[in-house]
Design a protein around this motif. Structure first.
Motif, PDB file in Angstrom:
ATOM      1  N   ALA A   4       0.824  -1.211   0.000  1.00 31.16           N
ATOM      2  CA  ALA A   4       0.000   0.000   0.000  1.00 31.16           C
ATOM      3  C   ALA A   4       0.860   1.265   0.000  1.00 31.16           C
ATOM      4  CB  ALA A   4      -0.928  -0.009   1.217  1.00 31.16           C
ATOM      5  N   GLY A   5       2.186   1.104  -0.091  1.00 34.04           N
ATOM      6  CA  GLY A   5       3.082   2.254  -0.139  1.00 34.04           C
ATOM      7  C   GLY A   5       3.343   2.901   1.207  1.00 34.04           C
ATOM      8  N   VAL A   6       3.194   2.132   2.288  1.00 36.17           N
ATOM      9  CA  VAL A   6       3.353   2.669   3.640  1.00 36.17           C
ATOM     10  C   VAL A   6       4.668   2.179   4.244  1.00 36.17           C
ATOM     11  CG1 VAL A   6       2.342   2.736   5.956  1.00 36.17           C
ATOM     12  CG2 VAL A   6       0.852   2.713   3.951  1.00 36.17           C
ATOM     13  N   PRO A   7       5.530   3.085   4.732  1.00 38.26           N
ATOM     14  CA  PRO A   7       6.754   2.648   5.405  1.00 38.26           C
ATOM     15  C   PRO A   7       6.415   2.022   6.753  1.00 38.26           C
ATOM     16  CG  PRO A   7       6.523   5.021   5.600  1.00 38.26           C
ATOM     17  CD  PRO A   7       5.414   4.543   4.701  1.00 38.26           C
ATOM     18  N   VAL A   8       7.326   1.193   7.265  1.00 36.47           N
ATOM     19  CA  VAL A   8       7.059   0.426   8.478  1.00 36.47           C
ATOM     20  C   VAL A   8       8.175   0.606   9.500  1.00 36.47           C
ATOM     21  CG1 VAL A   8       6.782  -1.922   9.403  1.00 36.47           C
ATOM     22  CG2 VAL A   8       5.726  -1.309   7.221  1.00 36.47           C
ATOM     23  N   CYS A   9       7.790   0.820  10.746  1.00 31.40           N
ATOM     24  CA  CYS A   9       8.701   0.720  11.887  1.00 31.40           C
ATOM     25  C   CYS A   9       8.493  -0.674  12.450  1.00 31.40           C
ATOM     26  CB  CYS A   9       8.355   1.749  12.963  1.00 31.40           C
ATOM     27  SG  CYS A   9       8.840   3.416  12.595  1.00 31.40           S
ATOM     28  N   ALA A  10       9.547  -1.473  12.495  1.00 32.07           N
ATOM     29  CA  ALA A  10       9.405  -2.861  12.919  1.00 32.07           C
ATOM     30  C   ALA A  10      10.365  -3.201  14.048  1.00 32.07           C
ATOM     31  CB  ALA A  10       9.658  -3.804  11.743  1.00 32.07           C
ATOM     32  N   LEU A  11       9.882  -4.036  14.954  1.00 32.64           N
ATOM     33  CA  LEU A  11      10.713  -4.568  16.022  1.00 32.64           C
ATOM     34  C   LEU A  11      11.819  -5.400  15.385  1.00 32.64           C
ATOM     35  CD1 LEU A  11      11.122  -4.973  19.078  1.00 32.64           C
ATOM     36  CD2 LEU A  11       9.621  -6.960  18.894  1.00 32.64           C
ATOM     37  N   ASP A  42       9.107   9.714  16.091  1.00 33.96           N
ATOM     38  CA  ASP A  42       9.343  11.159  16.183  1.00 33.96           C
ATOM     39  C   ASP A  42      10.092  11.655  14.951  1.00 33.96           C
ATOM     40  OD1 ASP A  42       9.224  13.675  17.675  1.00 33.96           O
ATOM     41  OD2 ASP A  42      11.394  13.418  17.912  1.00 33.96           O
ATOM     42  N   GLU A  43      11.107  10.905  14.545  1.00 34.97           N
ATOM     43  CA  GLU A  43      11.890  11.292  13.370  1.00 34.97           C
ATOM     44  C   GLU A  43      11.090  11.148  12.074  1.00 34.97           C
ATOM     45  OE1 GLU A  43      15.978   9.988  11.123  1.00 34.97           O
ATOM     46  OE2 GLU A  43      15.894   9.811  13.303  1.00 34.97           O
ATOM     47  N   LEU A  44      10.395  10.016  11.929  1.00 35.53           N
ATOM     48  CA  LEU A  44       9.631   9.774  10.706  1.00 35.53           C
ATOM     49  C   LEU A  44       8.488  10.769  10.517  1.00 35.53           C
ATOM     50  CD1 LEU A  44       9.408   5.892  10.738  1.00 35.53           C
ATOM     51  CD2 LEU A  44      10.602   7.285   9.053  1.00 35.53           C
ATOM     52  N   LEU A  45       7.881  11.193  11.607  1.00 37.75           N
ATOM     53  CA  LEU A  45       6.721  12.074  11.516  1.00 37.75           C
ATOM     54  C   LEU A  45       7.058  13.537  11.755  1.00 37.75           C
ATOM     55  CD1 LEU A  45       4.157   9.737  13.301  1.00 37.75           C
ATOM     56  CD2 LEU A  45       4.459  10.096  10.844  1.00 37.75           C
ATOM     57  N   ALA A  46       8.336  13.856  11.863  1.00 38.39           N
ATOM     58  CA  ALA A  46       8.749  15.255  12.034  1.00 38.39           C
ATOM     59  C   ALA A  46       8.254  16.068  10.842  1.00 38.39           C
ATOM     60  CB  ALA A  46      10.269  15.354  12.150  1.00 38.39           C
ATOM     61  N   GLY A  47       7.661  17.214  11.115  1.00 35.08           N
ATOM     62  CA  GLY A  47       7.160  18.060  10.044  1.00 35.08           C
ATOM     63  C   GLY A  47       5.825  17.624   9.487  1.00 35.08           C
ATOM     64  N   PHE A  48       5.186  16.642  10.129  1.00 32.12           N
ATOM     65  CA  PHE A  48       3.878  16.181   9.668  1.00 32.12           C
ATOM     66  C   PHE A  48       2.938  17.363   9.525  1.00 32.12           C
ATOM     67  CE2 PHE A  48      -0.405  14.601  10.330  1.00 32.12           C
ATOM     68  CZ  PHE A  48      -0.441  13.547   9.450  1.00 32.12           C
ATOM     69  N   PRO A  49       2.167  17.482   8.456  1.00 29.21           N
ATOM     70  CA  PRO A  49       1.839  16.442   7.491  1.00 29.21           C
ATOM     71  C   PRO A  49       2.696  16.439   6.231  1.00 29.21           C
ATOM     72  CG  PRO A  49       0.323  18.250   7.197  1.00 29.21           C
ATOM     73  CD  PRO A  49       1.271  18.624   8.330  1.00 29.21           C
ATOM     74  N   ALA A  50       3.779  17.193   6.201  1.00 28.14           N
ATOM     75  CA  ALA A  50       4.655  17.179   5.025  1.00 28.14           C
ATOM     76  C   ALA A  50       5.263  15.786   4.858  1.00 28.14           C
ATOM     77  CB  ALA A  50       5.752  18.212   5.181  1.00 28.14           C
ATOM     78  N   GLN A  51       5.614  15.444   3.649  1.00 27.06           N
ATOM     79  CA  GLN A  51       6.226  14.147   3.355  1.00 27.06           C
ATOM     80  C   GLN A  51       7.595  14.066   4.020  1.00 27.06           C
ATOM     81  OE1 GLN A  51       4.669  11.814   1.938  1.00 27.06           O
ATOM     82  NE2 GLN A  51       6.182  10.344   1.274  1.00 27.06           N
ATOM     83  N   SER A  52       7.893  12.933   4.612  1.00 29.88           N
ATOM     84  CA  SER A  52       9.197  12.728   5.229  1.00 29.88           C
ATOM     85  C   SER A  52      10.248  12.566   4.155  1.00 29.88           C
ATOM     86  CB  SER A  52       9.155  11.473   6.112  1.00 29.88           C
ATOM     87  OG  SER A  52      10.446  11.166   6.560  1.00 29.88           O
ATOM     88  N   ALA A  53      11.342  13.282   4.304  1.00 29.34           N
ATOM     89  CA  ALA A  53      12.432  13.164   3.334  1.00 29.34           C
ATOM     90  C   ALA A  53      13.337  11.988   3.684  1.00 29.34           C
ATOM     91  CB  ALA A  53      13.254  14.453   3.333  1.00 29.34           C
ATOM     92  N   ARG A  54      13.153  11.394   4.868  1.00 32.05           N
ATOM     93  CA  ARG A  54      14.024  10.314   5.309  1.00 32.05           C
ATOM     94  C   ARG A  54      13.823   9.041   4.521  1.00 32.05           C
ATOM     95  NH1 ARG A  54      13.857   6.957  10.687  1.00 32.05           N
ATOM     96  NH2 ARG A  54      15.653   5.679  10.277  1.00 32.05           N
ATOM     97  N   LEU A  55      12.584   8.720   4.189  1.00 30.68           N
ATOM     98  CA  LEU A  55      12.292   7.481   3.474  1.00 30.68           C
ATOM     99  C   LEU A  55      11.786   7.774   2.079  1.00 30.68           C
ATOM    100  CD1 LEU A  55      10.415   5.599   6.310  1.00 30.68           C
ATOM    101  CD2 LEU A  55      12.790   5.375   5.667  1.00 30.68           C
ATOM    102  N   GLU A  56      12.238   6.970   1.140  1.00 33.10           N
ATOM    103  CA  GLU A  56      11.788   7.165  -0.234  1.00 33.10           C
ATOM    104  C   GLU A  56      11.051   5.951  -0.725  1.00 33.10           C
ATOM    105  OE1 GLU A  56      14.935   8.567  -2.701  1.00 33.10           O
ATOM    106  OE2 GLU A  56      15.680   9.810  -1.111  1.00 33.10           O
TER     107      GLU A  56
END
Length: 92
Positions: free
Chosen positions: A42-49, A78-92
C-alpha cells in the motif's frame, strides 16, 4: 458471516496510514510478518521490532525503520513524523 472489511477495501485502508508499526517478534527468528508486506504493497513505510531476519523486509532508513525497545520506537516515530503532514524526506 460477513467480513468486517472487504478484501478490496483492505489495501485502501492501509494506504491511509502515514506509517505502520510492526510489533511482531518471531520465536524462531525466521518468519516474516505478512502485515509488513501488506503495508509495503500500500506504499506505507514500516517501523518494525528488530529480530533475526526482519531486515530482509524492512531496510532501515530506506523502506522503514527498525527498533529494539519502546524508547527506540518513540525515537523512530518522532523522526519519521517530524514536520507532519509534510512528506518525510528520510524514506523514499
Amino acid at each position: 458471516g460477513t467480513a468486517w472489511l472487504s478484501a478490496d477495501d483492505y489495501p485502501k485502508l492501509l494506504a491511509c496510514a502515514d506509517v505502520g508499526v510492526c510489533l511482531h517478534a518471531s520465536t524462531s527468528e525466521l518468519d516474516l510478518p505478512m502485515k509488513v508486506v501488506d503495508l509495503f504493497g500500500a506504499g506505507v513505510p514500516v517501523c518494525a521490532l528488530e529480530y533475526g531476519c526482519i531486515g530482509e523486509l524492512v531496510v532501515d532508513g530506506r523502506t522503514g525503520a527498525l527498533f529494539s525497545d519502546a524508547p527506540g520506537l518513540a525515537r523512530e516515530l518522532d523522526e519519521l513524523l517530524a514536520g507532519f503532514p509534510a512528506q518525510s524526506a528520510r524514506l523514499e
